[in-house]
Scaffold this motif. Sequence first.
Motif, PDB file in Angstrom:
ATOM      1  N   ALA A  52       0.805  -1.223   0.000  1.00  0.00           N
ATOM      2  CA  ALA A  52       0.000   0.000   0.000  1.00  0.00           C
ATOM      3  C   ALA A  52       0.841   1.279   0.000  1.00  0.00           C
ATOM      4  CB  ALA A  52      -0.933   0.005   1.207  1.00  0.00           C
ATOM      5  N   ASN A  53       2.134   1.170   0.290  1.00  0.00           N
ATOM      6  CA  ASN A  53       2.988   2.359   0.279  1.00  0.00           C
ATOM      7  C   ASN A  53       3.303   2.764  -1.166  1.00  0.00           C
ATOM      8  OD1 ASN A  53       3.220   2.705   3.072  1.00  0.00           O
ATOM      9  ND2 ASN A  53       4.813   1.152   3.181  1.00  0.00           N
ATOM     10  N   PRO A  54       3.586   4.044  -1.404  1.00  0.00           N
ATOM     11  CA  PRO A  54       3.871   4.515  -2.769  1.00  0.00           C
ATOM     12  C   PRO A  54       5.018   3.772  -3.466  1.00  0.00           C
ATOM     13  CG  PRO A  54       3.578   6.381  -1.303  1.00  0.00           C
ATOM     14  CD  PRO A  54       3.572   5.158  -0.446  1.00  0.00           C
ATOM     15  N   ASP A  55       6.004   3.296  -2.691  1.00  0.00           N
ATOM     16  CA  ASP A  55       7.135   2.586  -3.292  1.00  0.00           C
ATOM     17  C   ASP A  55       6.862   1.091  -3.461  1.00  0.00           C
ATOM     18  OD1 ASP A  55       7.216   1.792  -0.656  1.00  0.00           O
ATOM     19  OD2 ASP A  55       9.353   2.198  -0.381  1.00  0.00           O
ATOM     20  N   GLY A  56       5.646   0.647  -3.146  1.00  0.00           N
ATOM     21  CA  GLY A  56       5.270  -0.764  -3.299  1.00  0.00           C
ATOM     22  C   GLY A  56       5.556  -1.612  -2.085  1.00  0.00           C
ATOM     23  N   SER A  57       6.151  -1.035  -1.033  1.00  0.00           N
ATOM     24  CA  SER A  57       6.398  -1.796   0.190  1.00  0.00           C
ATOM     25  C   SER A  57       5.086  -1.936   0.976  1.00  0.00           C
ATOM     26  CB  SER A  57       7.468  -1.122   1.044  1.00  0.00           C
ATOM     27  OG  SER A  57       7.051   0.163   1.445  1.00  0.00           O
ATOM     28  N   PHE A  58       5.090  -2.825   1.942  1.00  0.00           N
ATOM     29  CA  PHE A  58       3.876  -3.176   2.671  1.00  0.00           C
ATOM     30  C   PHE A  58       3.748  -2.419   3.987  1.00  0.00           C
ATOM     31  CE2 PHE A  58       4.390  -6.544  -0.305  1.00  0.00           C
ATOM     32  CZ  PHE A  58       3.124  -7.002  -0.570  1.00  0.00           C
ATOM     33  N   ARG A  59       2.516  -2.120   4.348  1.00  0.00           N
ATOM     34  CA  ARG A  59       2.223  -1.513   5.646  1.00  0.00           C
ATOM     35  C   ARG A  59       1.841  -2.569   6.670  1.00  0.00           C
ATOM     36  NH1 ARG A  59      -1.562   3.580   3.869  1.00  0.00           N
ATOM     37  NH2 ARG A  59       0.079   4.687   2.773  1.00  0.00           N
ATOM     38  N   PHE A  60       1.157  -3.611   6.238  1.00  0.00           N
ATOM     39  CA  PHE A  60       0.586  -4.574   7.172  1.00  0.00           C
ATOM     40  C   PHE A  60       1.188  -5.967   7.064  1.00  0.00           C
ATOM     41  CE2 PHE A  60      -2.670  -1.398   6.023  1.00  0.00           C
ATOM     42  CZ  PHE A  60      -2.724  -0.736   7.232  1.00  0.00           C
ATOM     43  N   ASN A 105      -1.001  -8.589   9.420  1.00  0.00           N
ATOM     44  CA  ASN A 105      -2.149  -8.126  10.180  1.00  0.00           C
ATOM     45  C   ASN A 105      -3.350  -8.403   9.272  1.00  0.00           C
ATOM     46  OD1 ASN A 105      -4.316  -6.496  11.025  1.00  0.00           O
ATOM     47  ND2 ASN A 105      -2.940  -4.961  11.886  1.00  0.00           N
ATOM     48  N   LEU A 106      -4.152  -9.414   9.616  1.00  0.00           N
ATOM     49  CA  LEU A 106      -5.177  -9.898   8.690  1.00  0.00           C
ATOM     50  C   LEU A 106      -6.234  -8.867   8.332  1.00  0.00           C
ATOM     51  CD1 LEU A 106      -5.801 -13.615   9.650  1.00  0.00           C
ATOM     52  CD2 LEU A 106      -4.775 -12.696   7.598  1.00  0.00           C
ATOM     53  N   GLU A 107      -6.872  -8.280   9.331  1.00  0.00           N
ATOM     54  CA  GLU A 107      -7.986  -7.364   9.040  1.00  0.00           C
ATOM     55  C   GLU A 107      -7.515  -6.152   8.234  1.00  0.00           C
ATOM     56  OE1 GLU A 107     -11.818  -5.329  11.200  1.00  0.00           O
ATOM     57  OE2 GLU A 107     -10.243  -6.174  12.442  1.00  0.00           O
ATOM     58  N   ALA A 108      -6.428  -5.525   8.663  1.00  0.00           N
ATOM     59  CA  ALA A 108      -5.922  -4.346   7.955  1.00  0.00           C
ATOM     60  C   ALA A 108      -5.390  -4.722   6.572  1.00  0.00           C
ATOM     61  CB  ALA A 108      -4.828  -3.669   8.777  1.00  0.00           C
ATOM     62  N   GLY A 109      -4.728  -5.864   6.472  1.00  0.00           N
ATOM     63  CA  GLY A 109      -4.196  -6.309   5.189  1.00  0.00           C
ATOM     64  C   GLY A 109      -5.283  -6.611   4.175  1.00  0.00           C
ATOM     65  N   LEU A 110      -6.360  -7.258   4.638  1.00  0.00           N
ATOM     66  CA  LEU A 110      -7.479  -7.558   3.737  1.00  0.00           C
ATOM     67  C   LEU A 110      -8.193  -6.276   3.310  1.00  0.00           C
ATOM     68  CD1 LEU A 110      -8.914 -10.721   5.519  1.00  0.00           C
ATOM     69  CD2 LEU A 110      -7.908 -10.640   3.236  1.00  0.00           C
ATOM     70  N   LYS A 111      -8.390  -5.367   4.265  1.00  0.00           N
ATOM     71  CA  LYS A 111      -9.103  -4.122   3.973  1.00  0.00           C
ATOM     72  C   LYS A 111      -8.319  -3.246   2.992  1.00  0.00           C
ATOM     73  CE  LYS A 111     -11.922  -1.458   6.749  1.00  0.00           C
ATOM     74  NZ  LYS A 111     -12.248  -0.789   8.004  1.00  0.00           N
ATOM     75  N   SER A 112      -6.992  -3.208   3.134  1.00  0.00           N
ATOM     76  CA  SER A 112      -6.168  -2.372   2.264  1.00  0.00           C
ATOM     77  C   SER A 112      -5.881  -3.027   0.913  1.00  0.00           C
ATOM     78  CB  SER A 112      -4.836  -2.052   2.942  1.00  0.00           C
ATOM     79  OG  SER A 112      -4.030  -3.213   3.007  1.00  0.00           O
ATOM     80  N   GLY A 113      -6.158  -4.328   0.809  1.00  0.00           N
ATOM     81  CA  GLY A 113      -5.886  -5.032  -0.437  1.00  0.00           C
ATOM     82  C   GLY A 113      -4.460  -5.556  -0.548  1.00  0.00           C
ATOM     83  N   GLU A 114      -3.693  -5.464   0.533  1.00  0.00           N
ATOM     84  CA  GLU A 114      -2.326  -5.978   0.495  1.00  0.00           C
ATOM     85  C   GLU A 114      -2.289  -7.503   0.466  1.00  0.00           C
ATOM     86  OE1 GLU A 114       0.439  -2.551   2.547  1.00  0.00           O
ATOM     87  OE2 GLU A 114       0.066  -4.385   3.667  1.00  0.00           O
ATOM     88  N   VAL A 115      -3.255  -8.139   1.130  1.00  0.00           N
ATOM     89  CA  VAL A 115      -3.298  -9.601   1.140  1.00  0.00           C
ATOM     90  C   VAL A 115      -4.666 -10.097   0.694  1.00  0.00           C
ATOM     91  CG1 VAL A 115      -1.564  -9.886   2.941  1.00  0.00           C
ATOM     92  CG2 VAL A 115      -3.944  -9.739   3.584  1.00  0.00           C
ATOM     93  N   GLU A 116      -4.669 -11.300   0.174  1.00  0.00           N
ATOM     94  CA  GLU A 116      -5.902 -11.985  -0.221  1.00  0.00           C
ATOM     95  C   GLU A 116      -5.801 -13.402   0.322  1.00  0.00           C
ATOM     96  OE1 GLU A 116      -7.828 -13.548  -4.401  1.00  0.00           O
ATOM     97  OE2 GLU A 116      -6.578 -11.750  -4.439  1.00  0.00           O
ATOM     98  N   ILE A 117      -6.935 -13.970   0.699  1.00  0.00           N
ATOM     99  CA  ILE A 117      -6.961 -15.340   1.213  1.00  0.00           C
ATOM    100  C   ILE A 117      -7.397 -16.290   0.108  1.00  0.00           C
ATOM    101  CG2 ILE A 117      -7.937 -16.907   2.936  1.00  0.00           C
ATOM    102  CD1 ILE A 117      -6.238 -14.667   4.164  1.00  0.00           C
ATOM    103  N   LEU A 118      -6.577 -17.286  -0.156  1.00  0.00           N
ATOM    104  CA  LEU A 118      -6.933 -18.343  -1.088  1.00  0.00           C
ATOM    105  C   LEU A 118      -7.207 -19.587  -0.260  1.00  0.00           C
ATOM    106  CD1 LEU A 118      -4.084 -17.765  -3.710  1.00  0.00           C
ATOM    107  CD2 LEU A 118      -6.373 -16.808  -3.707  1.00  0.00           C
ATOM    108  N   LYS A 119      -8.381 -20.154  -0.402  1.00  0.00           N
ATOM    109  CA  LYS A 119      -8.779 -21.302   0.411  1.00  0.00           C
ATOM    110  C   LYS A 119      -7.954 -22.538   0.045  1.00  0.00           C
ATOM    111  CE  LYS A 119     -11.844 -19.302   2.862  1.00  0.00           C
ATOM    112  NZ  LYS A 119     -11.658 -19.154   4.291  1.00  0.00           N
TER     113      LYS A 119
END
Length: 122
Positions: A52-60, A105-119
Motif C-alpha cells: 500500500a505504500n507509494p514505493d510498493g512496500s507493505f504496511r501490514f 495483520n489480517l484485518e488491515a491487510g485484507l481491507k487495504s488489499g495488500e493480502v488476499e486469502i486463497l482457500k
Amino acid sequence: MKKLLMLLLISFSVIAFAQGKSISLSKKSDAPVTINEQQIKVGDVLYFQLGANPDGSFRFVQDLNNFNEPVKPSGSRTSMMKQPIKFFKEKDGVIYAFTKYFVANLEAGLKSGEVEILKSEK
C-alpha cells in the motif's frame, strides 16, 4: 555522567527490544479465525498483492526472522508471493497470520488489499 548516560542507553535498549517482541510473546493458535464474515484457517494461502505504500512496500506485512519475530516491513519483492498460513496470534484484539517468512495483520491487510486469502483444498 558516564553512568547516567549508560543507564539511559540500557533503558532505551530494553524498552525498544520489548516493543518489538510483543507479538512473538503471544500464544500461537491453530483455531480458525473469522474476519469480516470470512473464516480463515491454518493451511489457507496468503496471497500478497501490491504493498500500500507509494514505493510498493507493505504496511501490514512484515518479514520474520528465524524465531518467528517480526523484523521489518516487507518490501515490494514480496508482491505476488503465495504462502500457506502456519498459525495465528492475537495481540490487543488484532489477529496476525504467520507464514514461513512473513506475518500479516489480517484485518488491515485484507481491507487495504495488500493480502488476499486463497482457500486450501484440504
